[in-house]
Scaffold this motif. Sequence first.
Motif, mmCIF file in Angstrom:
data_model
loop_
_atom_site.group_PDB
_atom_site.id
_atom_site.type_symbol
_atom_site.label_atom_id
_atom_site.label_comp_id
_atom_site.label_asym_id
_atom_site.label_seq_id
_atom_site.Cartn_x
_atom_site.Cartn_y
_atom_site.Cartn_z
ATOM 1 N N ASP A 177 0.834 -1.215 0.000
ATOM 2 C CA ASP A 177 0.000 0.000 0.000
ATOM 3 C C ASP A 177 0.863 1.257 0.000
ATOM 4 O O ASP A 177 0.533 2.250 -0.653
ATOM 5 C CB ASP A 177 -0.912 0.023 1.237
ATOM 6 C CG ASP A 177 -2.091 -0.926 1.098
ATOM 7 O OD1 ASP A 177 -2.317 -1.420 -0.013
ATOM 8 O OD2 ASP A 177 -2.772 -1.158 2.100
ATOM 9 N N VAL B 103 -1.750 3.663 -2.369
ATOM 10 C CA VAL B 103 -3.076 3.416 -1.772
ATOM 11 C C VAL B 103 -3.103 3.879 -0.315
ATOM 12 O O VAL B 103 -4.118 4.397 0.168
ATOM 13 C CB VAL B 103 -3.450 1.918 -1.880
ATOM 14 C CG1 VAL B 103 -4.673 1.600 -1.038
ATOM 15 C CG2 VAL B 103 -3.733 1.557 -3.331
ATOM 16 N N SER C 151 -1.803 6.461 1.087
ATOM 17 C CA SER C 151 -2.119 7.885 1.273
ATOM 18 C C SER C 151 -3.593 8.158 0.992
ATOM 19 O O SER C 151 -4.210 8.998 1.647
ATOM 20 C CB SER C 151 -1.213 8.767 0.409
ATOM 21 O OG SER C 151 -1.389 8.468 -0.935
ATOM 22 N N VAL C 152 -4.177 7.426 0.039
ATOM 23 C CA VAL C 152 -5.613 7.588 -0.235
ATOM 24 C C VAL C 152 -6.428 7.108 0.975
ATOM 25 O O VAL C 152 -7.377 7.768 1.402
ATOM 26 C CB VAL C 152 -6.022 6.808 -1.512
ATOM 27 C CG1 VAL C 152 -7.527 6.820 -1.699
ATOM 28 C CG2 VAL C 152 -5.350 7.413 -2.741
ATOM 29 N N LEU C 153 -6.012 5.984 1.554
ATOM 30 C CA LEU C 153 -6.753 5.441 2.702
ATOM 31 C C LEU C 153 -6.576 6.306 3.948
ATOM 32 O O LEU C 153 -7.534 6.573 4.678
ATOM 33 C CB LEU C 153 -6.296 4.009 3.003
ATOM 34 C CG LEU C 153 -6.641 2.951 1.965
ATOM 35 C CD1 LEU C 153 -6.112 1.588 2.379
ATOM 36 C CD2 LEU C 153 -8.142 2.872 1.750
ATOM 37 N N MET C 154 -5.348 6.761 4.161
ATOM 38 C CA MET C 154 -5.094 7.538 5.376
ATOM 39 C C MET C 154 -5.660 8.961 5.285
ATOM 40 O O MET C 154 -5.722 9.673 6.280
ATOM 41 C CB MET C 154 -3.598 7.601 5.678
ATOM 42 C CG MET C 154 -2.993 6.285 6.082
ATOM 43 S SD MET C 154 -3.846 5.522 7.465
ATOM 44 C CE MET C 154 -4.687 4.196 6.689
ATOM 45 N N ALA C 155 -6.069 9.357 4.081
ATOM 46 C CA ALA C 155 -6.742 10.649 3.933
ATOM 47 C C ALA C 155 -8.204 10.553 4.376
ATOM 48 O O ALA C 155 -8.895 11.559 4.496
ATOM 49 C CB ALA C 155 -6.661 11.118 2.487
ATOM 50 N N SER D 156 2.465 6.054 12.543
ATOM 51 C CA SER D 156 1.829 7.367 12.719
ATOM 52 C C SER D 156 2.811 8.499 12.405
ATOM 53 O O SER D 156 2.407 9.599 12.048
ATOM 54 C CB SER D 156 1.302 7.524 14.143
ATOM 55 O OG SER D 156 2.382 7.682 15.037
ATOM 56 N N ARG D 157 4.100 8.220 12.539
ATOM 57 C CA ARG D 157 5.102 9.248 12.232
ATOM 58 C C ARG D 157 5.506 9.225 10.764
ATOM 59 O O ARG D 157 6.251 10.101 10.306
ATOM 60 C CB ARG D 157 6.335 9.046 13.104
ATOM 61 C CG ARG D 157 6.077 9.278 14.594
ATOM 62 C CD ARG D 157 7.308 9.014 15.414
ATOM 63 N NE ARG D 157 8.399 9.907 15.090
ATOM 64 C CZ ARG D 157 8.544 11.136 15.577
ATOM 65 N NH1 ARG D 157 7.680 11.592 16.448
ATOM 66 N NH2 ARG D 157 9.553 11.888 15.226
ATOM 67 N N LYS D 158 5.052 8.228 10.060
ATOM 68 C CA LYS D 158 5.442 8.089 8.654
ATOM 69 C C LYS D 158 4.714 9.108 7.797
ATOM 70 O O LYS D 158 3.522 9.302 7.928
ATOM 71 C CB LYS D 158 5.114 6.673 8.174
ATOM 72 C CG LYS D 158 5.881 6.286 6.949
ATOM 73 C CD LYS D 158 5.962 4.791 6.792
ATOM 74 C CE LYS D 158 6.859 4.431 5.628
ATOM 75 N NZ LYS D 158 8.245 4.822 5.793
ATOM 76 N N GLU D 159 5.452 9.752 6.921
ATOM 77 C CA GLU D 159 4.830 10.721 6.013
ATOM 78 C C GLU D 159 4.482 10.012 4.715
ATOM 79 O O GLU D 159 5.306 9.335 4.128
ATOM 80 C CB GLU D 159 5.786 11.891 5.791
ATOM 81 C CG GLU D 159 6.203 12.482 7.141
ATOM 82 C CD GLU D 159 6.583 13.935 7.084
ATOM 83 O OE1 GLU D 159 7.226 14.332 6.105
ATOM 84 O OE2 GLU D 159 6.233 14.671 8.026
ATOM 85 N N LEU D 160 3.242 10.186 4.292
ATOM 86 C CA LEU D 160 2.740 9.394 3.159
ATOM 87 C C LEU D 160 2.632 10.227 1.886
ATOM 88 O O LEU D 160 2.426 11.394 1.937
ATOM 89 C CB LEU D 160 1.373 8.810 3.523
ATOM 90 C CG LEU D 160 1.349 7.939 4.784
ATOM 91 C CD1 LEU D 160 -0.073 7.633 5.200
ATOM 92 C CD2 LEU D 160 2.101 6.645 4.551
ATOM 93 N N LEU E 220 -1.265 13.721 6.308
ATOM 94 C CA LEU E 220 -0.354 12.734 5.720
ATOM 95 C C LEU E 220 1.092 13.143 5.947
ATOM 96 O O LEU E 220 2.005 12.320 5.921
ATOM 97 C CB LEU E 220 -0.622 12.583 4.214
ATOM 98 C CG LEU E 220 -2.013 12.108 3.818
ATOM 99 C CD1 LEU E 220 -2.167 12.090 2.307
ATOM 100 C CD2 LEU E 220 -2.289 10.724 4.391
ATOM 101 N N HIS F 233 3.414 15.724 8.543
ATOM 102 C CA HIS F 233 3.333 16.475 9.806
ATOM 103 C C HIS F 233 4.099 17.781 9.686
ATOM 104 O O HIS F 233 5.184 17.809 9.098
ATOM 105 C CB HIS F 233 3.913 15.645 10.945
ATOM 106 C CG HIS F 233 3.325 14.272 11.013
ATOM 107 N ND1 HIS F 233 2.014 14.049 11.339
ATOM 108 C CD2 HIS F 233 3.855 13.049 10.757
ATOM 109 C CE1 HIS F 233 1.765 12.747 11.297
ATOM 110 N NE2 HIS F 233 2.861 12.128 10.936
ATOM 111 N N ARG G 277 -11.026 15.582 9.150
ATOM 112 C CA ARG G 277 -10.810 14.825 7.924
ATOM 113 C C ARG G 277 -12.104 14.260 7.349
ATOM 114 O O ARG G 277 -12.157 13.875 6.182
ATOM 115 C CB ARG G 277 -9.813 13.695 8.181
ATOM 116 C CG ARG G 277 -8.630 13.780 7.234
ATOM 117 C CD ARG G 277 -7.647 12.686 7.488
ATOM 118 N NE ARG G 277 -7.016 12.825 8.779
ATOM 119 C CZ ARG G 277 -6.466 11.801 9.440
ATOM 120 N NH1 ARG G 277 -6.512 10.600 8.946
ATOM 121 N NH2 ARG G 277 -5.895 12.005 10.600
#
Lengths: 274, 250
Positions: free
Chosen positions: A91, A96, A98-102, A270-274, B64, B66, B85
């Motif tokens: 993902d 995908v 980034s689409v889901l986490m949006a 959670s700290r990962k930038e997507l 997405l 920070h 969101r």
Amino acid sequence: MQFTVQPSVLYALYTNTIKKEIRSKTLLFVFLLNIGLIFVVNSGIDLIIKSVEEQNLMNLSSQKAVVFYFLINIWCTVLSIIFGVDCIKSDLESGVASVLMAQPLRRWWYLLMRILGAGTIVFGHYLVSILLAGLIFYISDGTNQLTVQIIWALFATLLLNIAVITLSALISLSLNKLVAFILAMVVCTIISVANQAFATDDLLYHIKNLGLAKSIGLLAHYLFPRIGLWSSYAGNLVTGKTAVINYAWELPHYGITLIGLFILLSFLFSRKEL
Amino acid sequence: MLEGNEVTATDTEYAIVARGVHKFYGTTEALAGLDLQVKGNSIFTLLGPNGAGKTTFLKTILGLVHFQRGDIRIFGKLTSELESRAQVGYLPERFYFYPYYTVLDTIAFFMALNGVQKKNNSEMIEKTLEMVGMSTLSKRRLSTLSKGQLQRVGVASLLVGQKKLLLLDEPFSGLDPLGTKDFKDLILKLKATEGKTIFINSHGLSEMEKIADDFAIIDKGKCLAMNSMKSLLPGVTLEDFFTNIIRGKN
């Protein structure tokens, strides 16, 4: 809209994981291999039964499912690692994620459902393989090969699978798939070896004469879910050996270390930038 | 080059209010105290050269990416709150979803993710697909769709989530002229009939000039200009204005 855990959202993510992973070519390949194995075990044991049983060396006719279980168990961990590495990494790579986490989702909902979905696929694969084997063995010689022990062993394997999938997903977060796969194999091997080495003696005994290897082993044994222990427990159940496990200690240990792994995975994700 | 006032409608409902947003990648400052306001029920375009910080800003809105300092509010709610969101839909430059999903599966999945009740599912899906012009392709797998059609599926997935603010990242990139025109018409329709606020990151100055109500130009993470499209003087195109701003002639 409420932002407490919503079962319908979790279910949507869970079924999405199943739909995604069930198309895996690896799964199909391993399943076909298992079907081949069923026939090999069936005819192979039939073949040697004559020579072995005639000499009264041992009774193999009721052991087909056991032999089959052991053979498929060889790649049980490998399959869990493959799905663990793939369930989130694919993902992230495809976009995908980034689409889901949006969407209005907590990231840990997504992780939990990916892990449970992947666990279901691996477990389902083994269950279907075992049932199919039992059916073919029954048709072949009329004996029921599926014992309660094998079913219990499958549940122990499920615990093992979930732990391996979580660990592999954690490792895959910042590595490419191949490196993550290799590293996850190495880590799982270290944990398994450590579990075998430190299973019997107590901690105080082991702390004496600490060296580097022993320290790593002890950390692996105490800080991670004991995949080696659950694997050998399942094996003992299947072979009818005395399967001893201290549930009062091992189940909480499994639960706490698995939750610890999951919290670490959630924190890093959670700290990962997507 | 401008006439009229800058966008300062303090008494209208803002869809986005960003104040002093700083984002660092190591020592590189991607957003350098960015301030921005986007009015509700408008089409707003964020313009800037490559690496200006457009996509980074868009992703900060969605959580997405920070940011280190500042705050961003969506319809008054901080982006750190998950509730914010629920109002925002995001369409990436290249909408990708699992290719074996059909259009219907995809829409139903996004409905479920947004907790939309099942009671009126089919009616809502039907209406949405009609809105984006995908009714006849609803049973097709995503792998068989063109880029323009995929973008429409992406928009449909935002609409079924009942989003008030749509964030579109380079939506015209890779579309042929007909696809571009159809997509522009769809954006205008979403604003006019659905009351959506549409925020567009784009390089397509001529397209944006035709459809956007307001625009902002950013470079190196800073907002250099923010105005209404109507404020451009007669004879001055958005391209002229953009070029002058970026090259520091204004």
